[in-house]
Design an enzyme around this catalytic site. Structure first.
Site, PDB file in Angstrom:
ATOM      1  N   HIS A 347      62.949  33.243 -29.694  1.00  0.00           N
ATOM      2  CA  HIS A 347      61.941  32.180 -29.579  1.00  0.00           C
ATOM      3  C   HIS A 347      61.461  31.825 -30.973  1.00  0.00           C
ATOM      4  O   HIS A 347      61.417  32.678 -31.870  1.00  0.00           O
ATOM      5  CB  HIS A 347      60.761  32.645 -28.712  1.00  0.00           C
ATOM      6  CG  HIS A 347      59.823  31.547 -28.326  1.00  0.00           C
ATOM      7  ND1 HIS A 347      58.785  31.154 -29.137  1.00  0.00           N
ATOM      8  CD2 HIS A 347      59.779  30.749 -27.227  1.00  0.00           C
ATOM      9  CE1 HIS A 347      58.128  30.167 -28.547  1.00  0.00           C
ATOM     10  NE2 HIS A 347      58.702  29.900 -27.390  1.00  0.00           N
ATOM     11  N   ASP A 402      63.160  31.069 -20.222  1.00  0.00           N
ATOM     12  CA  ASP A 402      64.355  30.446 -19.660  1.00  0.00           C
ATOM     13  C   ASP A 402      65.387  31.454 -19.180  1.00  0.00           C
ATOM     14  O   ASP A 402      66.291  31.097 -18.416  1.00  0.00           O
ATOM     15  CB  ASP A 402      64.995  29.530 -20.705  1.00  0.00           C
ATOM     16  CG  ASP A 402      64.062  28.425 -21.135  1.00  0.00           C
ATOM     17  OD1 ASP A 402      63.526  27.736 -20.254  1.00  0.00           O
ATOM     18  OD2 ASP A 402      63.844  28.263 -22.354  1.00  0.00           O
TER      19      ASP A 402
END
Length: 465
Positions: A347, A402
């Site tokens: 991320h 996700d």
């Protein structure tokens, strides 16, 4: 100001907010969201004035040339009230972690996940609403849910080959036809009163999204006639029903969780910033949020969970179900050696496991512990971080949101991956709308950062050490 100071402020504010909520509940007075917001705005205007007076001339630190070329990563440049993302703790909505939201926010009768209506109240006010306030908000949105006939016709005329996100953006843009703010602006409304019609537009926007999303789903995938909104049910139940899954209580619960955790992720991501940027031009919330949707449709933003699911399915097809850890490790290494990334891991900000991933994992452990794809996701969770650290491929080798969402949707039969970003878009409207309301209430100016050419940068630093 340091990040620790901001975290301290974020944690202190909600405690007083809870006290205010309890006080209003104890007096028996159930304010509407707009009434409570109207009370909060004067104090927040003074708060912003005080912060700027005390800290306005202070510096966050130097801006590096690399940051201009690197997507402005880490560049402090925006005010976003609804949430702050900490590299170690993850997202906090108005100072509250996801587990705290799951515990404190009102739930549907018999449900265990927070209602998105409650999360929106929190994003707008910083306060925990009462059950009665949330129920009233559900009813308000249900009353606003109908979309104009010409928007229905626009969607019905779209070819099924047109991507669902293109249809979504088209329909939201068309809602500008009935914008309360656009009409008020043309009539010369005072700048101090902008927030009122913007609030009405934002409420209309969120309320109408299920009908738009449901119509797109049924048109594109041939699922028949759209049922009516039930004014006595919550937002997620109605959305699930419009998609054809309302009879599955676990799926309804999943949507409540999904919308809540996808609603906001501070202001620097593409969809949030696009909405704020376009809104700063005094474009109405429908135009601003359509910009958000267009950004969300990009492969580097809202399509990530599809990439994860495709990768998982490709892995399963090659090594089979119930594969050994050794087989999974070999496949992961082959992905990296092939010049690809492991989707769903890493991320831009986070340096720990995304708490949104954790929330979904806990949901799966409760509702679908034997699902083969969930089993594989858990197996990967135990394997991939070590490989990424060994390979030196990621500053953060841990899973993000996700890595899990597509598996959950697939389990309940929503298998059309091209549609997943529409659900993400419905969710993201909550955070963008809350910030648009506050931007207009606080008189936020037009965004206009300074840009430079490469040639000018070279000239600026020529002969400088």
């Amino acid at each position: 100001m340091s990040a620790s100071i901001f975290r301290s402020i974020a944690r202190q504010t909600p405690r007083s907010s809870i006290a205010r909520s309890v006080r209003f509940a104890s007096t028996g007075k159930q304010q509407t969201l707009k009434e409570r917001l109207a009370e909060l705005i004067p104090a927040e205007l003074e708060n912003v004035k005080a912060v700027r007076a005390e800290h306005g001339k202070k510096s966050f630190g130097p801006v590096l040339v690399d940051q201009l070329y690197g997507g402005m990563r880490g560049l402090p440049a925006l005010i976003w009230d609804g949430s702050v993302l900490d590299a170690d703790e993850g997202i906090r909505f108005r100072g509250k972690t996801i587990p705290e939201c799951q515990e404190l926010l009102p739930k549907a009768p018999g449900g265990s996940e927070p209602l998105p209506e409650a999360l929106f109240w929190l994003l707008v006010t910083g306060e925990i609403p009462t059950q009665e306030q949330v129920t009233a908000l559900s009813k308000d949105w249900a009353a606003r849910a109908a979309i104009p006939e010409f928007v229905e016709e626009l969607l019905d005329r779209c070819p099924p080959t047109l991507h669902p996100m293109s249809q979504f953006s088209l329909a939201v843009t068309a809602l500008n036809h009935d914008s309360t703010f656009a009409k008020a602006y043309q009539q010369g409304i005072s700048k101090k009163e902008y927030w009122g019609p913007v609030f009405e537009d934002c409420m209309d926007l969120i309320a109408k999204l299920p009908n738009i999303a449901g119509r797109i789903y049924r048109n594109v995938y041939g699922r028949g006639k759209l049922p009516a909104i039930d004014a006595n049910k919550d937002y997620s139940w109605n959305l699930a029903t419009l998609l054809g899954f309302g009879d599955n209580q676990a799926f309804v619960e999943l949507l409540r969780l999904y919308i809540t955790i996808h609603s906001d992720h501070e202001g620097g991501n593409v969809s949030a910033h696009a909405g704020k940027l376009v809104g700063s031009a005094l474009s109405d919330p429908f135009l601003a949020f359509s910009a958000s949707l267009n950004g969300l449709a990009g492969p580097l933003h809202g399509l990530a969970n599809q990439e994860v699911l495709l990768w998982l399915r490709k892995m399963q097809s090659k090594i089979g179900e119930n594969a050994s850890d050794a087989a999974v490790k070999e496949y992961v290494w082959s992905t990296l050696k092939g010049g690809q990334v492991v989707p769903g891991y890493g991320h831009a900000v986070l340096r720990k496991t995304d708490p949104r991933y954790t929330a979904q994992r806990e949901f799966a452990l409760k509702h679908l512990p034997e699902d083969p794809m969930f089993t594989l996701v858990g197996q990967i969770y135990n394997i991939v971080p070590g490989i990424l650290l060994e390979a030196g491929k990621a500053k953060n080798p841990w899973p993000n949101v996700d890595a899990h969402s597509g598996v959950l949707l697939t389990h309940y039969g929503l298998t059309e991956m091209n549609y997943y970003t529409v659900l993400f878009g419905v969710s993201r409207a909550f955070g963008v709308a809350a910030q648009l309301i506050w931007d207009r209430a606080l008189g936020a100016p037009l965004e206009r950062p300074k840009s430079y050419s490469t040639a000018h940068i070279a000239k600026m630093f020529k002969d400088k050490n």
